[in-house]
Design a protein around this motif. Structure first.
Motif, PDB file in Angstrom:
ATOM      1  N   GLY A  85     -29.422  35.331  45.324  1.00 41.38           N
ATOM      2  CA  GLY A  85     -30.857  35.707  44.651  1.00 41.38           C
ATOM      3  C   GLY A  85     -31.334  35.012  43.416  1.00 41.38           C
ATOM      4  O   GLY A  85     -32.138  35.487  42.782  1.00 41.38           O
ATOM      5  N   SER A  86     -30.396  33.941  42.941  1.00 46.97           N
ATOM      6  CA  SER A  86     -31.061  33.296  41.850  1.00 46.97           C
ATOM      7  C   SER A  86     -32.067  32.170  42.217  1.00 46.97           C
ATOM      8  O   SER A  86     -32.111  31.667  43.182  1.00 46.97           O
ATOM      9  N   THR A  87     -32.887  32.090  41.041  1.00 45.99           N
ATOM     10  CA  THR A  87     -34.064  31.308  41.147  1.00 45.99           C
ATOM     11  C   THR A  87     -33.694  30.078  40.287  1.00 45.99           C
ATOM     12  O   THR A  87     -32.526  30.182  39.604  1.00 45.99           O
ATOM     13  N   PRO A  88     -34.365  28.819  40.401  1.00 45.04           N
ATOM     14  CA  PRO A  88     -34.199  27.795  39.639  1.00 45.04           C
ATOM     15  C   PRO A  88     -34.149  28.192  38.006  1.00 45.04           C
ATOM     16  O   PRO A  88     -33.454  27.720  37.337  1.00 45.04           O
ATOM     17  N   LEU A  89     -34.893  29.122  37.688  1.00 44.28           N
ATOM     18  CA  LEU A  89     -35.172  29.669  36.451  1.00 44.28           C
ATOM     19  C   LEU A  89     -33.986  30.304  35.830  1.00 44.28           C
ATOM     20  O   LEU A  89     -33.348  30.190  34.841  1.00 44.28           O
ATOM     21  N   HIS A  90     -33.373  31.080  36.851  1.00 43.19           N
ATOM     22  CA  HIS A  90     -31.884  31.565  36.621  1.00 43.19           C
ATOM     23  C   HIS A  90     -30.880  30.410  36.153  1.00 43.19           C
ATOM     24  O   HIS A  90     -30.143  30.516  35.012  1.00 43.19           O
ATOM     25  N   VAL A  91     -31.095  29.371  36.811  1.00 42.97           N
ATOM     26  CA  VAL A  91     -30.236  28.297  36.704  1.00 42.97           C
ATOM     27  C   VAL A  91     -30.620  27.369  35.333  1.00 42.97           C
ATOM     28  O   VAL A  91     -29.656  27.291  34.468  1.00 42.97           O
ATOM     29  N   ALA A  92     -31.770  27.393  35.041  1.00 32.98           N
ATOM     30  CA  ALA A  92     -32.288  26.607  33.892  1.00 32.98           C
ATOM     31  C   ALA A  92     -32.000  27.745  32.686  1.00 32.98           C
ATOM     32  O   ALA A  92     -31.127  27.228  31.591  1.00 32.98           O
ATOM     33  N   ALA A  93     -32.266  28.832  32.754  1.00 32.47           N
ATOM     34  CA  ALA A  93     -31.746  29.883  31.467  1.00 32.47           C
ATOM     35  C   ALA A  93     -30.376  29.801  31.322  1.00 32.47           C
ATOM     36  O   ALA A  93     -29.709  29.895  30.298  1.00 32.47           O
ATOM     37  N   GLY A  94     -29.707  29.699  32.528  1.00 31.11           N
ATOM     38  CA  GLY A  94     -28.174  29.487  32.348  1.00 31.11           C
ATOM     39  C   GLY A  94     -27.740  28.561  31.528  1.00 31.11           C
ATOM     40  O   GLY A  94     -26.699  28.605  31.024  1.00 31.11           O
TER      41      GLY A  94
END
Length: 780
Positions: free
Chosen positions: A588-597
């Motif tokens: 369920g992760s979006t690219p924004l999850h990745v970037a924020a992470g």
DNA sequence: CGGGAATCATT
DNA sequence: TAATGATTCCC
């Protein structure tokens, strides 16, 4: 059957069939309730029934019954809040029409107690009139009038029930139960005696039972092998209940036709001997045996009679495999160490890690592996389509041509000088065409020992003509090397995009863009991983799906670019490829999850600008059920509903204040312009800038190259929209804090000498001006 | 909850 | 008896 208007009971939510463990009495209570079929980690649900066509109070009785055609009472007990004597009784309030059962446990009766408990269960059911619809004994079963008062048992009834329980307990499968719901509506006296037709749920399988697990092949380290067999394959297997994974290593059996000429698709599946349960089959490709050079050489000398040997009709060397996936192979398996349980394994690295770290010696495997021959195997008479006369001629011709092509391509691959090759490419083209016209054999698709076809080699060695010739000769573009790469996959990983564009000109190649290799990656993913902007563009231009997901985690190219911190690729995918900014991975992760992470302000800003949702929850619970964390939380029977546990949003993941602000919608530009730019671009006069623009526009591709050189490549598409892209570029560069010195470097890099000299001339002056400090001394 | 040790049963 | 599998119990 049922009248339309009468009240009836209906199961709104079935129980989850697998993954729930029946508990023994000695294990104590409170192990969590039986979940509903659609229950998920963050959003729990429970079995639920509804009294349809009715409003008012009701009593619902839940009993465990067997999973047999004729339901019997089951000896296991329902335990939990409203449960007593192995059954569950709840009152439906008049305001509700449906009722859910959030706290049903299934108590596993011990083997020696089965008949005893079953007898008690039968007696109680008979007394209370809860034996309707279940089979105990014909004489007992007829007595099921509506019950207002508990029935008395005659001695005879007791005997009948006793022997029925002994009999039934012998056949009872203790690893599976079903729920039987019976509703009782109030009669005129207020007693719940109006019984509705019982309904029975889907079966529920004890997850602890040895054979409860669904067999499943999660992943295999290779999906292709040679007909000769004997190659090791690692299977990662899932036991469907949470997380538990096994590795199985086996050697491929020989394919039954050792003389196979074209790759053939078969299936691998797990099969449990005890109950013949099988997993979903996974495809596996057998490649023809690669005939080495000497072999070919030797055969070339021979004349007609041996041709059959070559083509597969004759009973040459290998001998036929028995077929039918005979053998039981040696299966060695192990449980994964707990430290990696519950995670998906990414890529080969992990395989290698555990492969070398553990020895596969424990003979645990309870299963077997079967290779099923799928599809239609090519018939053994592949050479009976043409006469033996032709064979004589063509055989020699084919051998020669094949050798030539192979040697041309092969030697190239080993680093032979390209000059030599180019003189032969025409020959290759002709040969390819000649060969493709020959009947019977499939030489232009033949593989070397790395499973590479001539097309693979031609792409790897970047031989434009050879690639074109092979494509024109209609080679099989779908063939994969030992890593599952088609030629397109290989081209996508190259620095230059010319091979890629060449391949993509051929329409049928486009559909290969969505095919994953054995690592689960499609060409676009490979291009991103190789930081190949031009290849990414080529794929997008060629019609590749920009949002295609890789297999292991469901990452899109945008996820990967973000993960790699590659701003320009991410920008390209968004701006040029129009990638969906909120695509989600399997968790369920979006690219924004990745970037924020990864705490990347730039990528967050980019994704936010592209409209990403900072509140999107993934499937990772934000917190776990509070253990002893908060003593203040009153524990008022919150068993009733586990409550909703939210997933994690990009905002939750932000660690730095900058990222947090960006995710909250603050303009990224603002934060950067508030900080005064470090650069000295302001020192350039507007005239200078104007001249600079002209110098840039004069050079073809000038401003684009400069944009890349200055690290603003990501914005080229945006600049392009402007009437004066060069001007936009310079403005952006100034705003981003660029310096004149670096600008000069950039211009040098792109080879714009006129602009360089222009700037170098201007730079002198401002320096001179600044040498006089202004003292406005006002000291008190 | 889930892992696994201990014990029982079967071959 | 030893080996393997199933059941039960424990943490």
């Amino acid at each position: 059957m049922r009248t339309v208007d009468g009240p009836y009971l209906r199961i709104v939510e079935q129980p989850k069939q697998r993954g729930f463990r029946f508990r023994y009495g000695c294990e104590g209570p409170s192990h969590g309730g039986l979940p509903g079929a659609s229950s998920e980690k963050n959003r729990k649900s429970y079995p639920q029934v509804k009294v349809c066509n009715y409003q008012g109070a009701a009593r619902v009785v839940v009993q465990l019954v067997t999973n047999t055609a004729e339901p019997h009472l089951h000896a296991h007990s329902l335990v939990g809040k409203q449960c007593d004597k192995g059954i569950c009784i709840v009152e439906l309030l008049p305001k509700d029409s449906s009722i859910s059962f959030p706290n049903l446990g299934i108590l596993h009766v011990t083997k020696k107690n089965v008949s005893k408990v079953l007898e008690e269960r039968m007696i109680e059911a008979y007394r209370m009139g809860y034996n309707y619809g279940i089979f105990i004994n014909p004489e007992i079963d007829v007595l099921q009038g509506e019950v207002r008062m508990p029935r008395e048992l005659t001695g005879r009834s007791v005997n009948l029930i006793s022997s029925a329980s002994i009999h039934q307990s012998k056949e009872m499968d203790l690893s599976v139960v079903r729920l039987m719901f019976t509703a009782f509506l109030p009669d005129s006296d207020g007693g719940f005696s109006r019984r509705l037709e019982p309904v029975i749920s889907d079966p529920i399988f004890d997850s602890k039972a040895p054979n409860a697990s669904n067999l499943k092949i999660v992943r295999m380290d290779r999906t292709a092998g040679c007909v000769t067999g004997g190659e090791e394959v690692y299977l990662l297997c899932d036991k469907v209940q949470k997380g538990q994974k096994f590795a199985i290593v086996f050697k491929t059996p020989k394919y039954r036709d050792q003389n196979l000429q074209k790759p053939i698709s078969v299936f691998v599946q797990l099969k449990r001997k005890s109950d013949n349960e099988t997993s979903e089959p996974k495809p596996f490709t057998y490649h023809p045996q690669i005939i080495d050079k000497e072999e070919v050489q030797r055969k070339r000398q021979k004349t007609l009679p041996n041709f059959q040997d070559y083509s597969g009709a004759g009973g040459g060397a290998g001998g036929m495999f028995r077929g039918g996936g005979g053998g039981s192979f040696i299966i060695r398996s192990l449980k994964f160490p707990p430290c990696i349980k519950g995670h998906f394994f990414q890529g080969y690295q992990t395989y290698n890690n555990f492969g070398s770290g553990y020895n596969f010696s424990s003979g645990v495997g309870g299963g077997g592996t079967t290779i099923k021959h799928g599809g239609c195997p090519r018939c053994q008479s592949s050479c009976c389509h043409y006469s033996s006369f032709d064979c004589t001629i063509t055989y020699t011709a084919i051998s020669k041509l094949y050798l030539l092509i192979c040697s041309v391509l092969d030697r190239t691959f080993r680093g032979l000088h390209l000059g030599v090759i180019h003189s032969q490419t025409d020959a290759v083209r002709n040969l390819a065409q000649v060969i493709s016209g020959l009947p019977g054999e499939d030489i232009i698709n033949m593989r070397n020992d790395l499973y590479q076809t001539p097309l693979h080699l031609a792409v790897l060695t970047q031989q434009k003509e050879a690639v074109e010739a092979l494509l024109e000769a209609d080679v099989d573009i779908t063939l994969t090397d030992r890593h599952g790469n088609t030629a397109l996959h290989l081209a996508a990983q190259q620095k230059e995009d010319n091979m890629l564009r060449l391949l993509l000109k051929y329409k049928p190649v486009v559909q290969l863009t969505s095919i994953p290799n054995t690592a689960g990656l499609c060409p676009l993913h490979l291009a991103v991983q190789a930081n190949g902007l031009s290849c990414v563009r080529a794929l997008l231009d060629g019609g590749a799906d920009v949002d295609v997901q890789e297999i292991t985690c469901g990452h899109t190219a945008l996820h990967l670019a973000t993960e790699l911190g590659n701003l320009s690729l991410a920008g390209c995918l968004l701006l040029e490829g129009n990638a969906y900014v909120d695509s989600v991975t399997y968790n369920g992760s979006t690219p924004l999850h990745v970037a924020a992470g990864r705490d990347s302000t730039k990528l967050c800003a980019l994704l936010m600008a592209a409209g990403a949702d900072p509140h999107k929850e993934n499937f990772e619970p934000l917190f776990f059920k509070e253990d002893e964390l908060c003593g203040t939380c009153e524990e008022e029977e919150e068993e009733e509903d586990e409550g909703y546990i939210p997933g994690t949003t990009p905002l939750n993941m932000a660690t730095s204040p900058e990222v947090y602000d960006i995710l909250n919608g603050e303009e990224y530009q603002l934060t950067t312009t508030v900080v005064p730019p470090q650069g000295d671009m302001k020192s350039l006069s507007s005239d200078t800038k104007q001249e600079l623009c002209q110098a840039l526009e004069g050079q073809t591709g000038g401003w684009e190259s400069l944009a890349h050189a200055l690290g603003l490549g990501i914005l080229t598409s945006a600049f392009r929209l402007s009437t004066c892209p060069a001007r936009k570029l310079l403005d952006s560069y100034e705003v981003s804090g660029g310096t004149v010195r670096e600008l000069v470097e950039g211009l040098k890099h792109v080879g714009n000498s006129s602009a360089v000299s222009l700037l170098q001339a201007m730079c002198k002056e401002p320096e001179a001006v600044h040498t006089t400090p202004q003292l406005t001394g006002n000291i008190d």
